[in-house]
Motif scaffolding. Structure first.
Motif, mmCIF file in Angstrom:
data_model
loop_
_atom_site.group_PDB
_atom_site.id
_atom_site.type_symbol
_atom_site.label_atom_id
_atom_site.label_comp_id
_atom_site.label_asym_id
_atom_site.label_seq_id
_atom_site.Cartn_x
_atom_site.Cartn_y
_atom_site.Cartn_z
ATOM 1 N N LEU A 1 36.310 2.940 18.671
ATOM 2 C CA LEU A 1 35.031 2.766 19.348
ATOM 3 C C LEU A 1 33.889 3.061 18.378
ATOM 4 O O LEU A 1 32.737 2.809 18.669
ATOM 5 N N PRO B 1 37.165 7.518 28.213
ATOM 6 C CA PRO B 1 35.979 8.225 27.730
ATOM 7 C C PRO B 1 35.504 9.258 28.750
ATOM 8 O O PRO B 1 35.987 9.283 29.875
ATOM 9 N N GLU C 1 21.921 -2.384 16.892
ATOM 10 C CA GLU C 1 23.367 -2.165 16.832
ATOM 11 C C GLU C 1 24.008 -2.628 18.138
ATOM 12 O O GLU C 1 24.718 -1.883 18.804
ATOM 13 N N ASP D 1 31.575 0.569 31.515
ATOM 14 C CA ASP D 1 30.749 1.008 30.394
ATOM 15 C C ASP D 1 31.291 0.400 29.108
ATOM 16 O O ASP D 1 32.433 -0.030 29.061
ATOM 17 N N SER E 1 32.352 1.786 26.314
ATOM 18 C CA SER E 1 33.569 2.343 25.689
ATOM 19 C C SER E 1 34.847 2.024 26.457
ATOM 20 O O SER E 1 35.798 1.583 25.855
ATOM 21 N N GLN F 1 35.688 -1.614 25.775
ATOM 22 C CA GLN F 1 36.301 -1.818 24.463
ATOM 23 C C GLN F 1 37.717 -1.272 24.440
ATOM 24 O O GLN F 1 38.592 -1.841 23.821
ATOM 25 N N ARG G 1 35.787 -7.615 23.751
ATOM 26 C CA ARG G 1 34.787 -7.639 22.693
ATOM 27 C C ARG G 1 33.416 -7.696 23.363
ATOM 28 O O ARG G 1 32.870 -8.763 23.642
#
Lengths: 263, 343
Positions: A52, A83, B154, B234, B236, B239, B244
């Motif tokens: 991550l 998470p 980012e 969310d 995280s 992912q 992606r």
């Protein structure tokens, strides 16, 4: 064999370095617990284990291969991450949430295979969320919700499961429930469990191995009994304590005194 | 809660919810009824049977012209515009995870409006109205691209998109007002009708062009359908299960902007549909993008259809922009659903 190995790993946010040139390995089939003070970089390190976070320098190897070079779906079939305090999509039921864990195995054609169904039912059953399956996630209590999320990571069917503070916001009974579940998964299915915990005593009881994250590196690593000392707690947490063997489990038991008091 | 039906055939597998299917069927029947009503009503009032006769026959004069050349293209365009805006809004609300999101948020309406008014002020004298949709589409696309690029840090986070979107939209609204104030009265009037949102005077040619633009977007939507729910996690955890996130979000934003941009280009500032229709749809079907998208399209289409029907029949001989009635119809119905849910 190691599940995760880092080589010369440097992690940073913008300009501030969080982890500096770290070489560490996490063994397969064990429960590894990361401990350390607030802001020590435990979560950051955990994130880099799950791809991550991109390392500024160095590499993370997942099952022996550079994690950055693996396809996103491949990583998701080898490692699942939960998470801290995740948010579920609006209105989604527990079963639907858990089903999302099957995403890395699905394609546009194959959206719901027999195996998907079987894995989701198994994940629901072994987290005890089967009877909650049709309830909306928003309507669950903290402990139930955490179990639903763990079920999602289990449905991913990965060998390695990474959890960032899975016991936050849970009362002691629910904390125990989650930790027992994780240990059971480790013992029955040889899953590699890597997690961050704040409670040193529970960490010592459930961990095969402890990683102490301090001053941008892994300050100590090993079996709880060997590494959890009064000196270590003083250095890492700036806390005076006594460490005695737990009368029931024989793991180290830390009795904190506070910063000033020593007796 | 009813069981899902799991359908497998060779390498294909799907989960289908019977309740969603059942309600979609009802909404489709209702849509067909309203389409028939829309074809029947106007200055010349016909019965549905007469309309069916007219559609079946090959003649072209008199009432045939009214139904086939005036009412039918307009009805279809109203439905298409509503459907496109509704799906666009549904996608956008899921991306920014904000129930107040509508295609307006990404500068689609404000960009299209500024470009349309600019076109009406400087080019309509020489070029006519033919290129107006293209100008509006370009405006929508440019505004959305600018917002996406300015929000990038980012990766494009939903919150930054919202903030930058609000800023750029306000700026473009100021440009639009500025242009309106300094234009001759005739331009201001046609611009005002455009800004209010109208399908007045839709021709077959326009309807066909709009359908083509929308048709090419359908494969993208079908491809992205299963991805919408995973990106509502969310970043995280998304992912973590192998999504992606940035690519997916960019793809969905593109789809949303393309749908809304196309609709707004032909029908003007009617984007309120994109806010209200997905909410109504979400109350009617269970979570799951494919079902919600189809229901949103039906609800959005119906809203604009009924709004246009009211606008062109209730105030005869005046023909009022559909945009006015979209808000007047959608809001009470939405409030009704909210209140009903509370009990």
């Amino acid at each position: 064999m190691n599940a995760i190995t880092s080589q010369d790993l440097t992690l940073s946010y913008q300009d501030s370095v969080i982890i500096d040139q770290l070489d560490v390995s996490v063994p397969k089939g064990k429960v590894t617990v990361l401990i350390g003070g607030n802001g020590s970089g435990k979560s950051t390190l955990l994130k880099s284990f799950a791809r991550l976070l991109k390392p500024q320098q160095g590499i993370v190897l997942l099952n022996g291969a550079d994690i950055q070079r693996k396809a996103t779906a491949t990583v998701a079939r080898e490692l699942a991450i939960l998470p801290q305090t995740p948010v579920a999509p609006e209105g989604i039921s527990v079963r639907q949430l858990v089903a999302l864990g099957r995403y890395p195995y699905q394609s546009w054609l194959q959206q719901w295979s027999d195996e998907d169904e079987a894995m989701v039912n198994r994940a629901l059953a072994c987290t005890g969320t089967l009877e909650l399956a049709d309830r909306p996630v928003d309507a669950l209590s903290g402990g139930q919700r955490q179990r639903a999320w763990i079920a999602m990571t289990l449905a991913q069917g990965t060998e390695t499961v990474v959890l960032d503070e899975p016991t936050t916001f849970l009362d002691l009974a629910h904390q125990m429930e989650v930790l027992e579940l994780l240990r059971e998964l480790n013992q029955k299915e040889q899953k590699t469990i890597i997690m961050v915990l704040h409670d040193l005593n529970l960490a010592c009881r459930y961990a095969d191995q402890i990683l102490v994250v301090h001053e941008q590196t892994v300050y100590a690593q090993g079996v709880p009994k060997d590494i959890l000392t009064e000196d270590l707690v003083k250095t890492v947490f700036d806390l005076n304590c006594r460490i005695i063997p737990d009368p029931f489990f024989d793991t180290p038991l830390c009795i904190p005194f506070g910063r000033e008091r020593t007796e | 809660m009813p069981e899902e039906i799991i359908w497998r055939w060779g390498p294909l597998s799907r989960r289908i919810n019977p309740v969603t299917g059942y309600r979609l069927a009802w909404a489709t029947v209702l849509t067909l009824c309203v389409v028939m009503t829309s074809l029947s009503l106007g200055k010349v009032i016909l019965t549905p049977w007469q309309v069916l006769d007219i559609l079946a026959s090959a003649e072209t004069g008199g009432v045939h012209f009214i139904v086939e050349q005036l009412r039918l293209p307009r009805t279809l365009m109203a439905w298409l515009v509503g459907a496109a805006l509704a799906i666009s809004g549904l996608i956008l609300q899921s991306i920014v995870r904000n129930p107040l999101a509508s295609p307006d948020l990404l500068g689609v309406t404000s960009g299209a409006s500024a470009a349309a008014v600019f076109y009406l002020a400087f080019f309509s004298m020489t070029l006519g109205h033919t290129w107006l949709p293209l100008a509006a589409m370009a405006g929508a696309g440019l505004a959305a691209a600018a917002i996406y690029l300015l929000a990038w840090q980012e990766g494009a986070s939903p919150l930054r998109l919202v903030l930058v979107g609000v800023g750029i939209s306000a700026l473009l609204a100021a440009v639009t007002t500025f242009l309106l104030v300094f234009s001759p009265l005739s331009t201001t009037l046609s611009a005002y009708v455009w800004l209010a949102g109208s399908v007045y005077g839709a021709t077959w040619q326009e309807t066909q062009t709009l359908s083509l633009w929308l048709l090419v977007q359908i494969p993208l939507l079908v491809f992205l359908a299963r991805q919408v729910v995973v990106q509502q996690l969310d970043d995280s955890p998304a992912q973590g299960i192998g999504v992606r996130v940035q690519w997916l979000r960019a793809g969905l934003l593109f789809a949303s902007v393309a749908l809304a941009g196309t609709a707004v280009a032909w029908a003007g500032g009617i984007a309120f549909v994109g806010l209200i229709a997905p909410h109504i749809a979400k109350k009617l079907v269970l979570p799951g993008f494919a079902g919600q998208a189809m229901m949103s399209a039906l609800v959005g289409g119906l809203l604009v259809l009924i709004a246009d029907l009211i606008g062109r029949t209730l105030f005869l001989p005046a023909d009022l922009p559909a945009g006015i009635f979209v808000a007047a119809l959608g809001t009470p119905f939405f409030l009704y659903l909210l209140i009903k849910q509370r009990h």
